[in-house]
Write a protein that holds these residues in place. Sequence first.
Motif, PDB file in Angstrom:
ATOM      1  N   ALA A  85      27.014  85.220  70.835  1.00 43.10           N
ATOM      2  CA  ALA A  85      26.388  85.167  69.347  1.00 43.10           C
ATOM      3  C   ALA A  85      25.412  83.877  69.454  1.00 43.10           C
ATOM      4  N   ARG A  86      24.419  83.986  68.727  1.00 44.81           N
ATOM      5  CA  ARG A  86      23.637  82.914  68.316  1.00 44.81           C
ATOM      6  C   ARG A  86      24.092  83.267  66.924  1.00 44.81           C
ATOM      7  N   LEU A  87      23.760  81.568  66.162  1.00 43.40           N
ATOM      8  CA  LEU A  87      24.467  81.510  64.914  1.00 43.40           C
ATOM      9  C   LEU A  87      23.960  82.592  63.739  1.00 43.40           C
ATOM     10  N   GLY A  88      22.950  82.863  63.714  1.00 40.29           N
ATOM     11  CA  GLY A  88      22.520  83.711  62.684  1.00 40.29           C
ATOM     12  C   GLY A  88      23.396  85.092  62.737  1.00 40.29           C
ATOM     13  N   TRP A  89      23.866  85.447  63.820  1.00 42.24           N
ATOM     14  CA  TRP A  89      24.503  86.534  64.038  1.00 42.24           C
ATOM     15  C   TRP A  89      25.660  86.767  63.087  1.00 42.24           C
ATOM     16  N   HIS A  90      26.210  85.406  62.458  1.00 38.66           N
ATOM     17  CA  HIS A  90      27.197  85.419  61.797  1.00 38.66           C
ATOM     18  C   HIS A  90      26.833  85.626  60.295  1.00 38.66           C
ATOM     19  N   LEU A  91      25.656  85.704  59.732  1.00 34.43           N
ATOM     20  CA  LEU A  91      25.192  85.723  58.473  1.00 34.43           C
ATOM     21  C   LEU A  91      26.285  86.791  57.716  1.00 34.43           C
ATOM     22  N   PRO A  92      26.253  88.037  58.325  1.00 40.56           N
ATOM     23  CA  PRO A  92      27.048  89.078  57.757  1.00 40.56           C
ATOM     24  C   PRO A  92      28.754  88.599  57.357  1.00 40.56           C
ATOM     25  N   ASN A  93      28.976  87.995  58.705  1.00 38.56           N
ATOM     26  CA  ASN A  93      30.486  87.526  58.540  1.00 38.56           C
ATOM     27  C   ASN A  93      30.946  86.508  57.580  1.00 38.56           C
ATOM     28  N   LEU A  94      29.648  85.597  57.564  1.00 37.10           N
ATOM     29  CA  LEU A  94      29.930  84.510  56.552  1.00 37.10           C
ATOM     30  C   LEU A  94      30.109  85.107  54.700  1.00 37.10           C
ATOM     31  N   ARG A  95      29.186  86.172  54.714  1.00 35.49           N
ATOM     32  CA  ARG A  95      29.080  86.796  53.290  1.00 35.49           C
ATOM     33  C   ARG A  95      30.561  87.527  53.053  1.00 35.49           C
ATOM     34  N   PHE A  96      30.909  88.041  54.280  1.00 33.46           N
ATOM     35  CA  PHE A  96      32.108  88.901  53.879  1.00 33.46           C
ATOM     36  C   PHE A  96      33.229  87.959  53.721  1.00 33.46           C
ATOM     37  N   GLN A  97      33.584  86.930  54.501  1.00 30.50           N
ATOM     38  CA  GLN A  97      34.515  86.077  54.446  1.00 30.50           C
ATOM     39  C   GLN A  97      34.567  85.538  53.019  1.00 30.50           C
ATOM     40  N   ASN A  98      33.433  85.171  52.375  1.00 30.48           N
ATOM     41  CA  ASN A  98      33.355  84.332  51.193  1.00 30.48           C
ATOM     42  C   ASN A  98      33.792  85.221  50.089  1.00 30.48           C
ATOM     43  N   GLU A  99      33.916  86.726  50.384  1.00 33.36           N
ATOM     44  CA  GLU A  99      34.330  87.445  49.448  1.00 33.36           C
ATOM     45  C   GLU A  99      35.706  87.532  49.320  1.00 33.36           C
ATOM     46  N   GLN A 100      36.292  87.361  50.557  1.00 35.96           N
ATOM     47  CA  GLN A 100      37.705  87.526  50.621  1.00 35.96           C
ATOM     48  C   GLN A 100      38.726  86.194  50.302  1.00 35.96           C
ATOM     49  N   LYS A 101      37.906  84.975  50.179  1.00 30.41           N
ATOM     50  CA  LYS A 101      38.875  83.838  49.703  1.00 30.41           C
ATOM     51  C   LYS A 101      37.826  82.732  49.672  1.00 30.41           C
ATOM     52  N   HIS A 102      38.444  81.602  49.068  1.00 31.60           N
ATOM     53  CA  HIS A 102      37.611  80.347  49.328  1.00 31.60           C
ATOM     54  C   HIS A 102      38.040  79.395  50.327  1.00 31.60           C
ATOM     55  N   TRP A 103      37.054  78.995  50.978  1.00 29.56           N
ATOM     56  CA  TRP A 103      36.974  78.165  52.137  1.00 29.56           C
ATOM     57  C   TRP A 103      36.764  76.800  52.036  1.00 29.56           C
ATOM     58  N   ASP A 104      37.410  75.726  52.304  1.00 36.37           N
ATOM     59  CA  ASP A 104      37.481  74.399  51.963  1.00 36.37           C
ATOM     60  C   ASP A 104      36.077  73.782  52.972  1.00 36.37           C
ATOM     61  N   ALA A 105      36.252  74.419  54.310  1.00 38.49           N
ATOM     62  CA  ALA A 105      35.087  73.956  55.078  1.00 38.49           C
ATOM     63  C   ALA A 105      34.913  75.103  56.179  1.00 38.49           C
ATOM     64  N   VAL A 106      33.619  75.145  56.482  1.00 37.66           N
ATOM     65  CA  VAL A 106      33.143  76.269  57.451  1.00 37.66           C
ATOM     66  C   VAL A 106      32.613  75.488  58.329  1.00 37.66           C
ATOM     67  N   ILE A 107      32.909  75.875  59.760  1.00 37.95           N
ATOM     68  CA  ILE A 107      32.419  75.278  61.030  1.00 37.95           C
ATOM     69  C   ILE A 107      31.317  76.112  61.917  1.00 37.95           C
ATOM     70  N   PHE A 108      30.239  75.558  61.953  1.00 36.71           N
ATOM     71  CA  PHE A 108      29.135  76.436  62.627  1.00 36.71           C
ATOM     72  C   PHE A 108      28.819  75.898  64.013  1.00 36.71           C
ATOM     73  N   GLN A 109      28.834  76.824  64.665  1.00 37.90           N
ATOM     74  CA  GLN A 109      28.578  76.492  66.336  1.00 37.90           C
ATOM     75  C   GLN A 109      27.531  77.433  66.767  1.00 37.90           C
ATOM     76  N   GLY A 110      26.378  77.093  67.114  1.00 40.40           N
ATOM     77  CA  GLY A 110      25.133  77.783  67.770  1.00 40.40           C
ATOM     78  C   GLY A 110      25.630  78.364  69.142  1.00 40.40           C
ATOM     79  N   ASN A 111      24.747  78.990  69.489  1.00 41.42           N
ATOM     80  CA  ASN A 111      24.717  79.386  71.164  1.00 41.42           C
ATOM     81  C   ASN A 111      24.505  78.441  71.904  1.00 41.42           C
TER      82      ASN A 111
END
Length: 259
Positions: A85-111
């Motif tokens: 994955a390139r980082l941008g592929w995770h945009l849908p994941n990020l939106r979905f996970q934010n609907e599930q719960k609050h995250w204190d921190a998110v870690i982003f790793q590019g390709n």
Amino acid sequence: MRKLLIASLALFGLFGQAAPVISEEVAAAAPNAAFVGDAKVVAIYGNSYTHYNNNLNTRLRDLTRSLLPNNAKGYSYRGLSISSARLGWHLPNLRFQNEQKHWDAVIFQGNSIEQIHQKPEARAYFTESATEMARIAHDAGSSVVYFMTWARKANPEQTEALARAYVEIAEKTGGYVAPVGLAFARAMQEHPEIELYFVDGKHPSLEGTYLAACVFFATLYIQSPVGGDVPIGSDMSKETAAKLQAIAWETVQAFRNTL
């Protein structure tokens, strides 16, 4: 190794540029600033660099349970990876996970090296993706930490370029940086007997994943990982683990002291 580290950190003369306007609760004062706030509930967005060796989140969890009070009760880590994955592929994941719960921190790793890719459109895609994802994370009240990736084994000169790229995007978006790539370079100089790479020279060995986990522990909790458990279910020696723990702590301290 000192020369390599100093040369790498010298690139960070770009520290001190104006940060974007973000809530003080989640914005980093600088990419190498000490992490502020909670890091009890953490999501890691990445690819095979994070899911090799039973996933980075598992190794980080192992460390926190052995080093934080009460065996890190109430702390949780979720690994979200897409192969190649390139980082941008995770945009849908990020939106979905934010609907599930609050995250204190998110870690982003590019390709791996998309941040320094020879094609301008690849670099632009990373910048655009990171900017949008950081905005979404910050709007949700999450701190952003960038996973500074390592150079490929055959191309150690990539270390400095990757470091610069991650510092620049962190400054642009108000994020922190975990200097994993610098820790890899330092470990290879000081402990060449420890193999940090899988046979392909790109992905991490168990030792490489453990070193990354140690860097994240030191970054998120502003505490040395020295004395932490070896990876659960592995045959890694305590001696090897101790060397990697020390490298991680020394690297994070040096990175932070460039302020």
